[in-house]
Design a protein around this motif. Structure first.
Motif, PDB file in Angstrom:
ATOM      1  N   ARG A 195       0.684  -1.295  -0.095  1.00  0.00           N
ATOM      2  CA  ARG A 195      -0.004  -0.003   0.105  1.00  0.00           C
ATOM      3  C   ARG A 195       0.916   1.164   0.019  1.00  0.00           C
ATOM      4  O   ARG A 195       0.558   2.188  -0.649  1.00  0.00           O
ATOM      5  CB  ARG A 195      -1.130   0.170   1.247  1.00  0.00           C
ATOM      6  N   ASN A 212       2.424   1.755  -3.621  1.00  0.00           N
ATOM      7  CA  ASN A 212       1.520   2.152  -4.613  1.00  0.00           C
ATOM      8  C   ASN A 212       0.819   3.295  -4.287  1.00  0.00           C
ATOM      9  O   ASN A 212       0.843   4.449  -5.134  1.00  0.00           O
ATOM     10  CB  ASN A 212       0.219   1.118  -4.630  1.00  0.00           C
ATOM     11  N   ASP A 213       0.783   3.804  -3.248  1.00  0.00           N
ATOM     12  CA  ASP A 213       0.463   5.467  -2.696  1.00  0.00           C
ATOM     13  C   ASP A 213       1.707   6.383  -3.390  1.00  0.00           C
ATOM     14  O   ASP A 213       1.596   7.181  -3.902  1.00  0.00           O
ATOM     15  CB  ASP A 213       0.150   5.578  -1.358  1.00  0.00           C
ATOM     16  N   ALA A 216       1.740   6.711  -6.998  1.00  0.00           N
ATOM     17  CA  ALA A 216       0.637   7.436  -7.799  1.00  0.00           C
ATOM     18  C   ALA A 216       0.869   8.771  -7.320  1.00  0.00           C
ATOM     19  O   ALA A 216       0.751   9.706  -8.120  1.00  0.00           O
ATOM     20  CB  ALA A 216      -0.687   7.056  -6.932  1.00  0.00           C
ATOM     21  N   LYS A 217       1.470   9.004  -6.160  1.00  0.00           N
ATOM     22  CA  LYS A 217       1.743  10.576  -5.857  1.00  0.00           C
ATOM     23  C   LYS A 217       2.916  10.862  -6.754  1.00  0.00           C
ATOM     24  O   LYS A 217       2.792  12.118  -7.371  1.00  0.00           O
ATOM     25  CB  LYS A 217       2.413  10.490  -4.360  1.00  0.00           C
ATOM     26  N   ARG A 255      -8.025  -1.372  -5.483  1.00  0.00           N
ATOM     27  CA  ARG A 255      -7.775  -0.117  -4.974  1.00  0.00           C
ATOM     28  C   ARG A 255      -6.791   0.836  -5.867  1.00  0.00           C
ATOM     29  O   ARG A 255      -6.965   1.954  -6.126  1.00  0.00           O
ATOM     30  CB  ARG A 255      -7.271  -0.190  -3.640  1.00  0.00           C
ATOM     31  N   SER A 256      -5.673   0.185  -6.245  1.00  0.00           N
ATOM     32  CA  SER A 256      -4.864   0.600  -7.125  1.00  0.00           C
ATOM     33  C   SER A 256      -5.358   1.065  -8.628  1.00  0.00           C
ATOM     34  O   SER A 256      -5.018   2.339  -9.008  1.00  0.00           O
ATOM     35  CB  SER A 256      -3.643  -0.287  -7.396  1.00  0.00           C
ATOM     36  N   GLU A 309      -8.901   3.740  -7.444  1.00  0.00           N
ATOM     37  CA  GLU A 309      -8.665   4.969  -6.720  1.00  0.00           C
ATOM     38  C   GLU A 309      -7.356   5.579  -7.266  1.00  0.00           C
ATOM     39  O   GLU A 309      -7.286   6.912  -6.861  1.00  0.00           O
ATOM     40  CB  GLU A 309      -8.585   4.639  -5.113  1.00  0.00           C
ATOM     41  N   LEU A 310      -6.167   4.769  -7.550  1.00  0.00           N
ATOM     42  CA  LEU A 310      -4.936   5.525  -7.708  1.00  0.00           C
ATOM     43  C   LEU A 310      -4.588   5.788  -9.427  1.00  0.00           C
ATOM     44  O   LEU A 310      -3.737   6.265  -9.516  1.00  0.00           O
ATOM     45  CB  LEU A 310      -3.950   4.611  -6.981  1.00  0.00           C
TER      46      LEU A 310
END
Length: 332
Positions: free
Chosen positions: A98, A101-102, A105-106, A135-136, A139-140
């Motif tokens: 997580r 992946n965050d 995305a950032k 989620r990836s 959402e991302l």
């Protein structure tokens, strides 16, 4: 002609030290070379190659500046395969996936029309992997997933426990990017000459292909798109042997001639020998080849220059330099 580099890596600094005893950690050696520590494993620097202070690894502005200088329109980024951490405890693996992946995305949010990412998954917990895939993507904005080719937390690519992931990828019309990781990360064996990165990757990519095809995965998921890195390992060059084996070896579940599965696969042209590169173009065709040069890895070369050396038609060069990747990853 659009220019897309579909195989590159980043190391977001905010992910360092977020996986407990596994680190990861960047260590500056006295000789100026950067070492990656992952648990007990330490990468061994290559002669004449150093990632020290290369802000393009972690700073999206520096990456865009590099792309501008190289006339690259779009780039796909992914984590280092050293950070898959399939061998870590499940709670660490889930949380670290997580976090990564965050961070990806950032990184891409700095220039969302030019930077895109493929997500990593905690394959030691397949229920969590399904959730992280959803989620990836939802959402991302992930454009696919990157996973290893083998030794996937006790699974291989023909394991039916992985099928829910392939089913989701088919539904999302997104590819799976198969990229090996050095097996000494798990085995802790010595790795003279970094052979796990050289010969090991070739073997692992070939084994990944065989497990998907021989294991009947592509009969169950005929629309699954698979990007196999580093020119596809030995697949193109030992094709006759693989075809023969498909008709003779035990346990083979594939229902069609081996050639019919090639339409599911995409290869990059990170092949250092020009004769071998020409053979790959003849073997796979421009509709299944892309520029992906492992930037800024130890073996990275200018992927577009590798295409230019082949003196292809404008149509074929245009597909390989960007058109095929644009379709594969559903890029605007």
């Amino acid at each position: 002609m659009i220019r897309i580099n579909a195989h590159s890596h980043v190391i977001p600094l905010e992910t360092m030290g977020r996986a407990g005893k596994y680190g990861p950690e960047l260590i500056d050696n006295p000789d100026g070379a950067l070492v990656l520590r992952v648990g007990d494993y330490r990468s061994r620097p290559q002669r004449g190659h150093s990632l020290v202070l290369d802000e393009r690894l972690s700073d999206p502005k520096a990456r865009i500046d590099y792309m501008d200088a190289q006339r690259i329109d779009k780039m796909i980024v992914m984590i280092s395969p050293l950070f898959y951490l399939y061998w870590a405890e499940a709670d660490i693996g889930i949380e670290f996936s997580r976090i990564q992946n965050d961070a990806l995305a950032k990184f891409c949010a700095y220039s969302p029309q030019r930077l895109y990412f493929v997500a990593t998954l905690p394959l030691q917990d397949l229920n969590a992997s399904e959730k992280e895939l959803d989620r990836s993507v939802k959402e991302l904005g992930a454009k696919g997933i990157s996973i290893g080719t083998d030794n996937l937390a006790g699974h291989e690519l023909d394991d039916e426990s992985l099928w829910p992931l392939f089913e989701k990828l088919e539904k999302y019309h997104l590819p799976v990017f198969l990229h090996p990781y050095p097996l000494p990360l798990q085995t802790k064996q010595s790795d003279k000459y970094n052979l796990s990165w050289i010969a090991g990757y070739v073997h692992q990519e070939t084994a990944g292909f065989c497990n998907l095809v021989f294991g009947g995965v592509l009969d169950r998921f005929p629309k699954l798109k698979v990007y196999l890195s580093h020119g596809g390992g030995a697949v193109p060059y030992q094709w006759g042997r693989l075809e023969y084996a498909a008709t003779r070896m035990p346990d083979v579940k594939s229902k069609r001639p081996l050639k019919e599965y090639l339409g599911n696969f995409y290869f990059d042209l990170l092949i250092h020998d020009i004769a071998a590169r020409r053979f790959l173009v003849d073997f796979a065709g421009s509709d299944h080849l892309i520029v992906g040069d492992n930037y800024p890895g130890w073996d990275a070369l200018n992927g577009f220059a590798l295409v230019d050396e082949l003196n292809l038609s404008a149509q074929d060069a245009g597909k390989i330099c960007g058109g095929t990747a644009q379709k594969l990853f559903n890029l605007a």
